[in-house]
Design an enzyme around this catalytic site. Structure first.
Site, PDB file in Angstrom:
ATOM      1  N   ILE A   1      16.472 -22.454  33.337  1.00 57.82           N
ATOM      2  CA  ILE A   1      16.081 -21.434  34.306  1.00 57.82           C
ATOM      3  C   ILE A   1      15.980 -20.081  33.614  1.00 57.82           C
ATOM      4  CG2 ILE A   1      17.175 -22.655  36.227  1.00 57.82           C
ATOM      5  CD1 ILE A   1      19.439 -20.533  36.077  1.00 57.82           C
TER       6      ILE A   1
ATOM      7  N   ASP B   1      15.180 -12.983  34.606  1.00 57.80           N
ATOM      8  CA  ASP B   1      14.779 -11.910  33.693  1.00 57.80           C
ATOM      9  C   ASP B   1      15.013 -10.517  34.282  1.00 57.80           C
ATOM     10  OD1 ASP B   1      13.937 -14.019  32.178  1.00 57.80           O
ATOM     11  OD2 ASP B   1      11.801 -13.690  32.491  1.00 57.80           O
TER      12      ASP B   1
ATOM     13  N   GLN C   1      14.984 -10.460  28.480  1.00 55.46           N
ATOM     14  CA  GLN C   1      15.462 -11.846  28.501  1.00 55.46           C
ATOM     15  C   GLN C   1      16.685 -12.034  27.594  1.00 55.46           C
ATOM     16  OE1 GLN C   1      11.613 -14.045  27.697  1.00 55.46           O
ATOM     17  NE2 GLN C   1      12.149 -15.003  29.648  1.00 55.46           N
TER      18      GLN C   1
ATOM     19  N   TYR D   1      18.443 -15.334  28.611  1.00 54.77           N
ATOM     20  CA  TYR D   1      17.643 -16.516  28.250  1.00 54.77           C
ATOM     21  C   TYR D   1      17.593 -16.704  26.732  1.00 54.77           C
ATOM     22  CZ  TYR D   1      13.604 -19.720  28.312  1.00 54.77           C
ATOM     23  OH  TYR D   1      12.771 -20.797  28.149  1.00 54.77           O
TER      24      TYR D   1
ATOM     25  N   GLY E   1       6.391 -22.309  22.337  1.00 55.25           N
ATOM     26  CA  GLY E   1       5.996 -20.929  22.570  1.00 55.25           C
ATOM     27  C   GLY E   1       5.588 -20.767  24.019  1.00 55.25           C
ATOM     28  N   TYR E   2       4.529 -20.015  24.272  1.00 58.11           N
ATOM     29  CA  TYR E   2       4.051 -19.803  25.633  1.00 58.11           C
ATOM     30  C   TYR E   2       3.125 -20.961  26.019  1.00 58.11           C
ATOM     31  CZ  TYR E   2       6.094 -15.171  25.439  1.00 58.11           C
ATOM     32  OH  TYR E   2       6.986 -14.129  25.344  1.00 58.11           O
ATOM     33  N   ILE E   3       3.569 -21.758  26.973  1.00 57.66           N
ATOM     34  CA  ILE E   3       2.898 -22.989  27.365  1.00 57.66           C
ATOM     35  C   ILE E   3       2.384 -22.855  28.797  1.00 57.66           C
ATOM     36  CG2 ILE E   3       3.125 -25.502  27.544  1.00 57.66           C
ATOM     37  CD1 ILE E   3       3.614 -24.417  24.710  1.00 57.66           C
TER      38      ILE E   3
END
Length: 243
Positions: A89, A92, A148, A151, A182-184
């Site tokens: 989860i 942010d 973040q 996270y 990475g950013y998916i």
């Protein structure tokens, strides 16, 4: 991989779903863990059949739920050969606005929850003399990101957990590795404002977001019985964003 059994946490959506599907297509039976979206889990099971996919609801941040889900998969399939710790989860906020609860919730699910599941799987696999554990981290754990802190701390923590468990498991037939996407293209990234996504993509050498199946392919490789000499490693799947 035919006949093996995998447990994928957060396995009904996004990257987790891609992993579940890829392992099923390789002939594995998959226990799919989910927390709050029974519809997605039921649709996945309906697509592939209850003989190939079982679904298990629980909160990975609660040790009792982890024990129950792990036992459910054992009861349904007889064993667990592969554990993929994918569930996670975010909460942010910039550090000046981050509350203690924001920190505690993310750490409890992302880090403690991964430990709970990995601990259960390790004991089971070590006793049997073989097994694969794959922890899903993030590029944020490798390079950090403003807003973040919580996270990033949990995803960095998975690197140390992975390497330490790998050292202990090396003589027990249990490999432990980490995949850092990475950013998916997932619901989590879709929630990011479009302008922010454009800025992110501009900084990725490949100039695009990744696809869930591109992450799943690496997990499949690490889960393979023939990958027995690979352990304690971090595989980055980020289009060159962090080198």
């Amino acid at each position: 991989m035919t006949g093996q059994v995998a447990l994928v946490t957060g396995g009904a959506r996004g990257i987790g779903r891609a992993i579940s599907e890829r392992l099923v297509k390789r002939g594995m039976k998959v226990g799919v863990g989910y927390s709050s979206d029974p519809t997605s889990a039921e649709n996945l099971q309906s697509e592939y059949g209850s003989d190939r996919i079982t679904i298990h609801q629980g909160n990975i941040g609660a040790r009792g739920d982890c024990e129950r889900v792990f036992d459910e998969v054992i009861n349904a399939h007889g064993r667990v050969d592969v554990l993929v710790n994918n569930a996670g989860i975010t909460a942010d906020k910039m550090l000046t606005k981050m509350e203690v609860d924001d920190w505690d919730r993310v750490v409890q699910v992302n880090l403690s929850g991964t430990f709970y599941m990995a601990h259960l799987a390790y004991l089971h696999m070590a006793e049997r003399g073989s097994g694969r554990i794959v922890n899903i981290s993030s590029v944020i754990g490798e390079q950090g990101n403003a807003g973040q802190v919580n996270y990033a701390a949990t995803k960095s923590g998975l690197f140390g957990m992975t390497m330490s468990m790998a050292q202990e498991g090396s003589r027990k037939g249990v490999t432990v590795n980490c995949v850092a996407p990475g950013y998916i293209e997932t619901d989590m990234v879709a929630a990011v404002p479009e302008k922010a996504i454009e800025k992110i993509v501009s900084g990725i050498p490949m100039k695009r977001l990744g696809r869930p199946d591109e992450v799943a392919r690496v997990v499949e490789f690490l889960a393979d019985p023939e990958s027995e000499y690979i352990t304690g490693q971090v595989y980055s799947v980020n289009g060159g964003l962090h080198m």
